[in-house]
Design a protein around this motif. Sequence first.
Motif, short mmCIF file in Angstrom:
data_model
loop_
_atom_site.label_atom_id
_atom_site.label_comp_id
_atom_site.label_asym_id
_atom_site.label_seq_id
_atom_site.Cartn_x
_atom_site.Cartn_y
_atom_site.Cartn_z
N ASP A 66 74.04 69.36 70.26
CA ASP A 66 73.05 69.05 69.23
C ASP A 66 73.38 69.77 67.93
O ASP A 66 73.30 69.19 66.84
N GLU A 67 73.76 71.06 68.03
CA GLU A 67 74.11 71.82 66.84
C GLU A 67 75.33 71.22 66.16
O GLU A 67 75.38 71.11 64.93
N LYS A 68 76.30 70.81 66.95
CA LYS A 68 77.51 70.21 66.38
C LYS A 68 77.17 68.90 65.67
O LYS A 68 77.66 68.64 64.57
N LYS A 69 76.33 68.08 66.29
CA LYS A 69 75.94 66.81 65.69
C LYS A 69 75.19 67.04 64.38
O LYS A 69 75.46 66.37 63.37
N GLU A 70 74.27 68.00 64.37
CA GLU A 70 73.51 68.30 63.15
C GLU A 70 74.44 68.82 62.05
O GLU A 70 74.30 68.44 60.88
N ARG A 71 75.40 69.66 62.41
CA ARG A 71 76.35 70.20 61.44
C ARG A 71 77.19 69.08 60.84
O ARG A 71 77.40 69.02 59.62
N MET A 72 77.65 68.16 61.69
CA MET A 72 78.45 67.04 61.20
C MET A 72 77.63 66.14 60.28
O MET A 72 78.13 65.66 59.26
N GLU A 73 76.35 65.92 60.62
CA GLU A 73 75.48 65.11 59.76
C GLU A 73 75.27 65.78 58.41
O GLU A 73 75.28 65.11 57.37
N ARG A 74 75.06 67.10 58.41
CA ARG A 74 74.90 67.82 57.14
C ARG A 74 76.16 67.73 56.30
O ARG A 74 76.10 67.50 55.09
N GLU A 75 77.33 67.91 56.94
CA GLU A 75 78.59 67.83 56.21
C GLU A 75 78.80 66.43 55.63
O GLU A 75 79.28 66.28 54.50
N GLU A 76 78.43 65.40 56.38
CA GLU A 76 78.56 64.03 55.89
C GLU A 76 77.62 63.79 54.71
O GLU A 76 78.00 63.14 53.73
N GLU A 77 76.41 64.32 54.78
CA GLU A 77 75.47 64.18 53.67
C GLU A 77 76.00 64.90 52.43
O GLU A 77 75.93 64.36 51.32
N ILE A 78 76.56 66.07 52.60
CA ILE A 78 77.14 66.81 51.47
C ILE A 78 78.29 66.01 50.86
O ILE A 78 78.41 65.89 49.64
N ARG A 79 79.14 65.45 51.72
CA ARG A 79 80.26 64.64 51.24
C ARG A 79 79.76 63.43 50.44
O ARG A 79 80.30 63.11 49.37
N ARG A 80 78.73 62.78 50.96
CA ARG A 80 78.19 61.59 50.29
C ARG A 80 77.60 61.95 48.93
O ARG A 80 77.85 61.27 47.92
N VAL A 81 76.82 63.02 48.87
CA VAL A 81 76.21 63.44 47.61
C VAL A 81 77.29 63.85 46.62
O VAL A 81 77.21 63.53 45.43
N ARG A 82 78.32 64.53 47.09
CA ARG A 82 79.41 64.95 46.22
C ARG A 82 80.12 63.73 45.62
O ARG A 82 80.43 63.70 44.43
N GLU A 83 80.36 62.72 46.45
CA GLU A 83 81.00 61.49 45.95
C GLU A 83 80.13 60.80 44.90
O GLU A 83 80.63 60.35 43.87
N GLU A 84 78.83 60.73 45.17
CA GLU A 84 77.93 60.11 44.20
C GLU A 84 77.94 60.88 42.88
O GLU A 84 77.95 60.28 41.80
N LEU A 85 77.93 62.20 42.97
CA LEU A 85 77.95 63.02 41.76
C LEU A 85 79.26 62.83 40.99
O LEU A 85 79.24 62.68 39.76
N LEU A 86 80.37 62.79 41.69
CA LEU A 86 81.66 62.57 41.02
C LEU A 86 81.71 61.20 40.36
O LEU A 86 82.22 61.06 39.24
N LEU A 87 81.19 60.18 41.03
CA LEU A 87 81.15 58.84 40.43
C LEU A 87 80.27 58.82 39.19
O LEU A 87 80.61 58.22 38.18
N GLN A 88 79.15 59.49 39.29
CA GLN A 88 78.23 59.54 38.15
C GLN A 88 78.89 60.26 36.97
O GLN A 88 78.80 59.80 35.83
N GLN A 89 79.59 61.36 37.23
CA GLN A 89 80.27 62.09 36.17
C GLN A 89 81.39 61.24 35.57
O GLN A 89 81.60 61.24 34.35
N ALA A 90 82.09 60.50 36.39
CA ALA A 90 83.18 59.65 35.89
C ALA A 90 82.60 58.54 35.00
O ALA A 90 83.17 58.22 33.94
#
Length: 64
Positions: A33-57
């Motif tokens: 469960d901890e591993k799954k939650e950690r992977m979900e958080r990392e995926e959310e961070i990755r998604r938000v980072r991509e959105e921010l980079l696209l917005q900046q571009a």
Amino acid sequence: MVKVATFFAMTLGAFVFWQSMDKVHVWIALRQDEKKERMEREEEIRRVREELLLQQAKERDSLA
């Protein structure tokens, strides 16, 4: 007397074994469960980072 002692020891051993196996299964489930939650958080961070980079571009392109 030896048979009774052996039976008692085997019963106690089986009880201890099953209790420890139960604790191991709970521990494994919590780790998964901890591993799954950690992977979900990392995926959310990755998604938000991509959105921010696209917005900046887009902002850079609109300013240029």
